[in-house]
Write a protein that holds these residues in place. Structure first.
Motif, PDB file in Angstrom:
ATOM      1  N   VAL A 121       5.480   7.772   7.074  1.00  0.00           N
ATOM      2  CA  VAL A 121       6.617   8.283   7.840  1.00  0.00           C
ATOM      3  C   VAL A 121       7.582   9.030   6.919  1.00  0.00           C
ATOM      4  N   LEU A 144       2.123   0.830   4.338  1.00  0.00           N
ATOM      5  CA  LEU A 144       1.406   2.112   4.347  1.00  0.00           C
ATOM      6  C   LEU A 144       2.021   3.059   5.387  1.00  0.00           C
ATOM      7  N   ALA A 145       2.272   2.521   6.586  1.00  0.00           N
ATOM      8  CA  ALA A 145       2.828   3.360   7.650  1.00  0.00           C
ATOM      9  C   ALA A 145       4.213   3.873   7.274  1.00  0.00           C
ATOM     10  N   ALA A 146       5.030   2.989   6.667  1.00  0.00           N
ATOM     11  CA  ALA A 146       6.384   3.392   6.283  1.00  0.00           C
ATOM     12  C   ALA A 146       6.332   4.560   5.311  1.00  0.00           C
ATOM     13  N   ILE A 164      -0.323  -2.975   6.071  1.00  0.00           N
ATOM     14  CA  ILE A 164      -0.392  -1.820   6.959  1.00  0.00           C
ATOM     15  C   ILE A 164       0.999  -1.243   7.208  1.00  0.00           C
ATOM     16  N   ILE A 165       2.004  -2.135   7.340  1.00  0.00           N
ATOM     17  CA  ILE A 165       3.366  -1.636   7.583  1.00  0.00           C
ATOM     18  C   ILE A 165       3.857  -0.826   6.381  1.00  0.00           C
ATOM     19  N   LEU A 219       0.833  -1.205   0.000  1.00  0.00           N
ATOM     20  CA  LEU A 219       0.000   0.000   0.000  1.00  0.00           C
ATOM     21  C   LEU A 219       0.867   1.254   0.000  1.00  0.00           C
TER      22      LEU A 219
END
Lengths: 375, 289
Positions: free
Chosen positions: A155, A150-152, A147-148, A60
């Motif tokens: 950030v 996407l979060a990366a 999800i990781i 993502l």
């Protein structure tokens, strides 16, 4: 089987030739620039199809690698800008505005073209390799991996916006020099840039095809369908997944570099959630398990969007239609348009692949064979 | 002392909003395993309902809460029926489908209600402030806190002490076996989804006087709510409570001390690391698979 492979290569080749032939028919610099953008989106779709369609890693945050490549190219072109656009001592203008007195170390190597070109692909690949090693080494998979990623991306995006004096912050990097290599200049609004993008797209498509047809590609598809079983066969699943994740990132990085050339700027929106979502939609529409399908899906969707964007009201409705179409495709056509075309083709010659009509063990895209299809 | 109490109260207020928003997501995720990326849009719709009922029909916020809950729950019921129930075997696709639904919902709201910011009036009876240990806090914020805790307790009691809750717990442990014992898991899933959606709508309505209402407001909430759920542990309601308290107080402190952007990046990195090393969440009990 070999007949099918050569038919596939033929099909891919014809599409690429058609793409390369476009400037012969279109003599409008503005349109060529627009088409070059669609081709770049096609490359992004190929990148996601490799990791999502072939290895089951739903990324993502694909736009993160795209944006990193784009920024590498923008940093290089910014330093090449004629001094009139830059501050004292050849510093980029936004650094002068932010009271930076000397070129930050991270910018220094970007004065060299070979470094910048390499970095545009290697930096995203390295990022992805690290992230992949972190995730897949810990056997994070499926929804959590999505999800990781996407979060990366969020950030990295936040950091780029925050570090204004090094990255231009919210405004991105603008006022870039023209890209030229070996005496060839690439004006964003010209056939030469279109050819550059089209050649890169062709190379990418065939590299991706070779990888997906290789033993590695087969193992990755096995991982997608039955990860545990592949692990029990003794394969280092994490290594294979990290490899394809990094390769996909390198392709996206290349696409990002080209995008900077075509758009003549880099912006934090290139690493945004909306773009990432769009990439997923393109690939879902075109067919995640078909490189060509994903690529054409991207061109089709962005092409229609571009045609409609002339009128504001249409564009608003288009987002709605796109969302609905996306949901329907996820529900009823997990293989996208490519899957539909393939099913159609299969019906026409009659009986050629009857053996494949096995009952799907589970409702879903998982267990169906697709290797033989021409797409 | 006043300062400490005030800081704690600020954190508690943030926590209560987090809890309200995350509760619905936690229920849906914990029971059905669906990550509902349209959750933020349920919150947004709840806020828009509150605005619509207030500005067009003159309803006070408190009077419209029950209606809003039922409306959004009905919407959730429909969405489960039309889309989600086909996707329980394909978790990755539920992310995509709910994402698509979220985009559609945002766009529908933008096209019908317009993209500009909307404001909802606080109920007049709660617009005063209250003195607690020397610090003052708005009565409405305390009301939101009370409602959040009340809803949490209600949900927990349903889950723990009713026969429906018992069935839910059975399904959570093993859907196939629960079904073979005659539990109608399809119906339970649908009700769960509707209940979670309804709570999200309620959260949106309650938040609406505190923040401005816009079509994009849901996006931030879904990220926050997801963080709460991941931190708290997927199948633990108490974990959701604890993690919203922790996250609320922590973000209150961080916002006081430092740069918002970096704080947000740090929190996200922390979440990534937690997913990597404790995917079952910080507060989750060991559950037999």
């Amino acid at each position: 089987m070999s007949g099918k492979i050569s038919r596939q290569i033929l099909l891919y080749g014809i599409v690429c030739l058609a793409i390369l032939a476009v400037p012969l028919l279109v003599d409008n610099a503005f349109l060529l620039n627009k088409y070059a953008r669609y081709l770049i989106f096609g490359m992004l779709a190929i990148a996601l199809s490799l990791s999502w369609g072939y290895a089951g890693i739903l990324n993502l945050g694909q736009a993160m690698t795209f944006g990193l490549g784009s920024y590498c190219m923008a940093m290089f072109l910014k330093l090449k800008t004629v001094p009139i656009h830059t501050g004292s001592d050849g510093l980029p203008d936004f650094m002068v505005w932010n009271n930076v007195t000397e070129l930050p170390w991270i910018w220094v190597p970007f004065q060299s073209m070979p470094f910048a070109l390499l970095a545009g692909m290697l930096v995203p690949a390295l990022f992805a390799a690290l992230l992949g090693w972190f995730m897949f080494g810990g056997r994070v998979a499926g929804v959590y991996a999505a999800i990781i990623t996407l979060a990366a991306m969020v950030v990295v995006n936040l950091i780029i916006i925050d570090q204004q004096s090094y990255t231009g912050g919210f405004n991105g990097i603008t006022d870039l020099a023209q890209f030229d290599i070996l005496g060839l200049a690439f004006d964003a609004y010209s056939a030469s840039t279109y050819y550059l993008v089209a050649v890169c797209l062709t190379v990418t498509l065939f590299v991706a095809l070779v990888v997906s047809r290789s033993k590695t590609g087969l193992i990755l598809q096995a991982v997608r369908d039955q990860e545990e079983r592949v692990r029990f066969f003794g394969y280092d699943v994490a290594l294979y997944k990290t490899f394809i994740f990094a390769l996909s990132a390198a392709i996206a990085g290349l696409a990002g570099m080209l995008y900077t050339i075509v758009m003549e700027f880099a912006s934090p929106t290139f690493l945004g959630v909306p773009l990432s979502l769009s990439i997923v939609i393109w690939v879902a529409v075109g067919g995640r398990q078909s490189l060509l399908g994903a690529m054409l899906g991207a061109m089709l969707v962005t092409g229609v969007q571009g045609a409609l964007s002339e009128t504001e009201a249409f564009l608003e409705t288009w987002t709605l239609v796109m969302g609905g179409l996306f949901v329907l495709i996820v529900l009823f056509m997990p293989k996208g348009l490519a899957g539909a075309v393939e099913a159609l083709l299969r019906r026409i010659p009659g009986g050629e692949r009857k053996g494949d009509a096995r009952p799907a063990a589970r409702q879903g895209s998982k267990s169906q064979p697709h290797l033989g299809g021409a797409l | 002392m006043d300062f400490v109490v005030a800081q704690i109260l600020t954190g508690l207020s943030l926590s209560s909003i987090l809890l309200l928003v995350a509760l619905g997501l936690a229920i849906i995720y914990g029971v059905t395993g669906v990550i509902n990326l349209a959750h933020g849009e349920f919150v947004m719709l709840g806020a828009y309902c509150a605005w619509l009922l207030q500005s067009q029909f003159g309803w006070s916020l408190l009077a419209s809460l029950a209606v809003i809950f039922l409306l959004i729950a009905a919407l959730g019921w429909l969405i489960e029926l039309a889309v989600i129930r086909h996707l329980y075997d394909r978790p990755l696709d539920t992310i995509l489908a709910t994402w698509g639904l979220g985009v559609m919902t945002q766009q529908i709201v933008r096209l019908t209600a317009g993209g500009e910011l909307r404001y909802v009036q606080m109920p007049p009876s709660l617009s005063g402030s209250v003195n607690i240990l020397g610090a003052t806090d708005s009565a409405y914020r305390l009301f939101v806190l009370a409602v959040a805790l009340g809803l949490f307790l209600l949900t927990w009691c349903i889950y723990r002490y009713t026969s429906f809750g018992l069935k839910l717990r059975a399904i959570t442990q093993n859907r196939a076996i629960a079904s073979s014992f005659g539990i109608n898991s399809a119906r339970a899933y649908r009700l769960t989804f509707a209940y979670g959606a309804g709570i999200a709508g309620l959260a949106g309505a309650l938040i609406s006087p505190l923040k401005s209402v816009s079509p994009e407001m849901g996006t931030t909430y879904v990220v926050d709510a997801f963080m709460v759920v991941v931190l708290g542990g997927v199948q633990s309601l108490v974990g959701t409570l604890a993690s919203s308290a922790v996250l609320g107080e922590a973000s209150g402190l961080l916002a006081y001390y430092s740069n918002d952007t970096i704080a947000k990046a740090l929190v996200l990195i922390a979440i990534v690391i937690i997913i990597r090393f404790r995917p079952q969440g910080l507060f989750a009990p060991r559950v037999r698979a």
